[in-house]
Design a protein around this motif. Structure first.
Motif, short mmCIF file in Angstrom:
data_model
loop_
_atom_site.label_atom_id
_atom_site.label_comp_id
_atom_site.label_asym_id
_atom_site.label_seq_id
_atom_site.Cartn_x
_atom_site.Cartn_y
_atom_site.Cartn_z
N ASN A 29 0.31 -0.86 -0.04
CA ASN A 29 0.32 0.03 0.15
C ASN A 29 1.10 1.60 -0.12
O ASN A 29 1.26 1.97 0.79
N PRO A 30 1.17 1.79 -1.31
CA PRO A 30 2.05 3.17 -1.47
C PRO A 30 1.52 4.10 -0.80
O PRO A 30 1.67 4.86 -0.19
N PHE A 31 0.25 4.07 -0.14
CA PHE A 31 -0.39 5.49 0.16
C PHE A 31 -0.61 5.29 2.06
O PHE A 31 -0.46 6.68 2.18
N PHE A 32 -0.53 4.13 2.11
CA PHE A 32 -0.17 3.90 3.69
C PHE A 32 1.05 3.02 4.37
O PHE A 32 0.22 1.34 3.98
N PRO A 33 2.25 3.18 3.87
CA PRO A 33 2.71 1.82 3.64
C PRO A 33 3.15 1.17 5.13
O PRO A 33 3.26 1.72 6.30
N MET A 34 3.40 -0.17 5.33
CA MET A 34 3.40 -0.86 5.85
C MET A 34 3.76 -1.94 5.52
O MET A 34 4.23 -2.48 4.73
N ALA A 35 5.00 -2.72 6.30
CA ALA A 35 5.75 -4.18 6.30
C ALA A 35 4.54 -5.32 6.69
O ALA A 35 4.03 -5.07 7.87
N HIS A 36 5.04 -6.59 5.87
CA HIS A 36 3.91 -7.50 6.56
C HIS A 36 4.95 -8.79 6.34
O HIS A 36 5.72 -8.72 5.25
N ARG A 37 4.75 -9.37 7.26
CA ARG A 37 5.43 -11.04 7.38
C ARG A 37 4.98 -11.70 6.31
O ARG A 37 3.80 -12.02 5.49
N LEU A 38 5.82 -13.47 5.32
CA LEU A 38 5.26 -13.47 3.97
C LEU A 38 5.60 -15.29 5.17
O LEU A 38 6.77 -15.15 5.90
N ALA A 39 4.69 -16.04 4.55
CA ALA A 39 4.60 -16.89 5.51
C ALA A 39 4.11 -18.52 4.00
O ALA A 39 4.78 -18.82 4.30
N GLN A 40 3.97 -17.72 3.06
CA GLN A 40 3.03 -18.48 2.06
C GLN A 40 3.92 -18.20 0.90
O GLN A 40 4.00 -16.86 0.41
N VAL A 41 4.35 -19.71 -0.16
CA VAL A 41 4.30 -19.61 -1.56
C VAL A 41 3.61 -20.35 -2.01
O VAL A 41 3.14 -21.40 -1.47
N VAL A 42 2.53 -20.13 -2.62
CA VAL A 42 1.50 -21.02 -3.26
C VAL A 42 1.31 -20.76 -4.87
O VAL A 42 1.49 -19.85 -5.55
N ARG A 43 1.53 -21.99 -5.16
CA ARG A 43 1.36 -22.41 -6.98
C ARG A 43 -0.42 -22.22 -7.26
O ARG A 43 -0.69 -23.21 -6.53
N SER A 44 -0.73 -21.62 -8.54
CA SER A 44 -1.51 -21.67 -8.90
C SER A 44 -1.69 -21.81 -10.78
O SER A 44 -0.32 -21.63 -11.41
N VAL A 45 -2.93 -21.82 -11.49
CA VAL A 45 -2.87 -21.66 -12.47
C VAL A 45 -3.18 -20.15 -12.90
O VAL A 45 -5.01 -20.16 -12.31
N ASP A 46 -3.39 -19.61 -13.93
CA ASP A 46 -4.26 -18.28 -14.18
C ASP A 46 -5.28 -18.55 -14.91
O ASP A 46 -5.30 -20.12 -15.47
N GLU A 47 -5.98 -17.61 -15.61
CA GLU A 47 -7.18 -18.13 -16.67
C GLU A 47 -7.30 -18.62 -17.95
O GLU A 47 -7.19 -19.02 -18.67
N THR A 48 -5.11 -18.74 -17.89
CA THR A 48 -5.28 -18.46 -19.67
C THR A 48 -4.20 -19.64 -19.49
O THR A 48 -3.63 -20.47 -20.66
N GLY A 49 -4.16 -20.59 -18.31
CA GLY A 49 -3.23 -21.50 -17.90
C GLY A 49 -1.74 -21.67 -17.01
O GLY A 49 -1.30 -22.80 -17.35
N ARG A 50 -1.53 -20.78 -17.38
CA ARG A 50 -0.03 -20.33 -16.88
C ARG A 50 0.24 -20.97 -15.69
O ARG A 50 -0.73 -20.32 -14.59
N THR A 51 1.44 -20.57 -15.17
CA THR A 51 1.67 -21.29 -14.10
C THR A 51 1.97 -19.83 -12.66
O THR A 51 2.57 -19.06 -13.96
N VAL A 52 1.28 -19.42 -11.98
CA VAL A 52 1.44 -17.77 -11.38
C VAL A 52 1.68 -18.59 -9.45
O VAL A 52 1.17 -20.17 -9.15
N VAL A 53 2.93 -17.85 -9.16
CA VAL A 53 3.77 -18.06 -7.87
C VAL A 53 2.91 -16.70 -7.14
O VAL A 53 2.96 -15.93 -7.05
N TYR A 54 1.89 -17.25 -6.12
CA TYR A 54 1.46 -15.77 -5.08
C TYR A 54 2.51 -15.38 -4.01
O TYR A 54 2.94 -17.01 -3.05
N LEU A 55 2.93 -15.07 -3.51
CA LEU A 55 3.13 -14.75 -1.66
C LEU A 55 1.79 -14.36 -0.70
O LEU A 55 1.96 -13.50 -1.76
N ALA A 56 1.87 -15.13 0.27
CA ALA A 56 0.73 -14.34 0.94
C ALA A 56 1.82 -14.13 2.32
O ALA A 56 2.56 -15.30 2.79
N GLU A 57 0.77 -12.99 3.10
CA GLU A 57 1.15 -12.58 4.32
C GLU A 57 1.40 -13.77 5.42
O GLU A 57 -0.13 -14.96 4.84
#
Length: 96
Positions: A29-57
């Motif tokens: 959030n550039p308008f109210f900059p906050m820091a978060h811990r990352l805890a998970q890495v999740v792999r998925s597939v987008d609507e085009t079938g391409r692999t996408v990796v999500y980094l989650a707090e």
């Protein structure tokens, strides 16, 4: 054609010069900059079938660490550098 998205390989390249024992944080959030811990890495597939990796707090309350350090917000160009205002001499009780 180059992709406008950062890839896993790009992140590996960017992180390869970092201390492996350093904690990883996510700046949000550039308008109210906050820091978060990352805890998970999740792999998925987008609507085009391409692999996408999500980094989650994390889900714990302490996943949000508080305000982003000002120097990080400046480095991300989310804020401009701020300098303290010039100090004026104090007025004295005698009118000087």
């Amino acid at each position: 054609m180059t992709s406008p998205e950062t890839t896993v390989g790009d992140f590996i390249d960017l992180l390869s010069g970092c201390d492996r024992s350093a904690p990883v944080r996510q700046a949000m959030n550039p308008f109210f900059p906050m820091a978060h811990r990352l805890a998970q890495v999740v792999r998925s597939v987008d609507e085009t079938g391409r692999t996408v990796v999500y980094l989650a707090e994390g889900r714990a309350e302490e996943a949000q660490l508080g305000h982003l350090p000002p120097e990080v917000a400046v480095a991300l160009t989310w804020q401009g550098p701020v300098q303290a205002p010039l100090r004026r001499p104090r007025r004295r009780a005698g009118g000087d």
